[in-house]
Design a protein around this motif. Sequence first.
Motif, mmCIF file in Angstrom:
data_model
loop_
_atom_site.group_PDB
_atom_site.id
_atom_site.type_symbol
_atom_site.label_atom_id
_atom_site.label_comp_id
_atom_site.label_asym_id
_atom_site.label_seq_id
_atom_site.Cartn_x
_atom_site.Cartn_y
_atom_site.Cartn_z
ATOM 1 N N THR A 98 32.306 50.913 92.633
ATOM 2 C CA THR A 98 33.514 50.111 92.552
ATOM 3 C C THR A 98 33.182 48.667 92.917
ATOM 4 N N ARG A 99 33.835 47.741 92.230
ATOM 5 C CA ARG A 99 33.567 46.333 92.474
ATOM 6 C C ARG A 99 34.470 45.799 93.579
ATOM 7 N N LEU A 100 33.893 45.005 94.445
ATOM 8 C CA LEU A 100 34.647 44.394 95.529
ATOM 9 C C LEU A 100 35.011 42.972 95.141
ATOM 10 N N ASP A 101 36.285 42.693 95.030
ATOM 11 C CA ASP A 101 36.732 41.364 94.634
ATOM 12 C C ASP A 101 36.922 40.479 95.854
ATOM 13 N N MET A 102 35.856 40.369 96.612
ATOM 14 C CA MET A 102 35.836 39.477 97.770
ATOM 15 C C MET A 102 34.378 39.096 97.999
ATOM 16 N N PRO A 103 34.141 37.921 98.552
ATOM 17 C CA PRO A 103 32.768 37.432 98.660
ATOM 18 C C PRO A 103 32.047 37.984 99.880
#
Length: 268
Positions: A98-103
């Motif tokens: 899953t992609r994390l949309d935070m840096p």
Amino acid sequence: MRAHHDRAARALGVICEGGTEFWGWAGRTLGRAGTATDGRRVWLRMLTAREAKATGKLWDGNQTAEKAFGTLGGRRPELLAVHDAAETGVVYRAELSTRLDMPVVSPDPVLRSPLSLSPGWWGSLRTALSTVAGATTDRVAVRSAYVERALPEFVGAPAPETIEWVTVHGDLHWANLTQPRLRVLDWEGWGQGPRGYDQATLLAYSLLQPDTASCIRECFPELGTAATWAGEAVIVAELLQSVARGDNEELAPPLKAWAKQLRERARK
């Protein structure tokens, strides 16, 4: 690597987005963002190794971490699928998560600028590391033979006769942590290590930012005690060894000061 990454994406039904590529140490890994066939935003990371070395701790770390921890209460990405391929003695493994949309907190393991994180973030980190420490595993993150050899050489103190071993992430630095919500990335090296090793690792990579270093000590008051002496000494030895090889040279002065403190604590 790019060609095999593209093939793995097709095999897993992922459309990768153009633009930024994220390369790991010495080109060993390549990661790209993408979208799965069901619309989920995902991350496809490929790692490679010679066929004879495509085994063991670093090769299967993310898979075994998924089995041991799942999402760690939402604090690590979910591993969705794995795709393996081989060509002329080289093995390629693609891991779909899953992609994390935070840096990440920092693009570099070493923290080089001031940082402000919420009390909730620090509390979440403490909870995550406590959960990890309580897990049972036969994986090894820090070898006892290394402790016996490296501490006298790089810290100037012998390894303690008794070490408390717990489960650790094994690579807890600022490029493996996200904000504003905490996620812990890159579980390749997890396994048994001395108590306090993860906490001391994060502290070591924060030595150029005293305010953040103080926050770490406040969050983990066990640092500086006899219980975490071995964990602290191991990361100091590892990073001083890297300094001797020409890496992390800016950390040398505070690491040497830390080594001196460890020697003094060992004599008490």
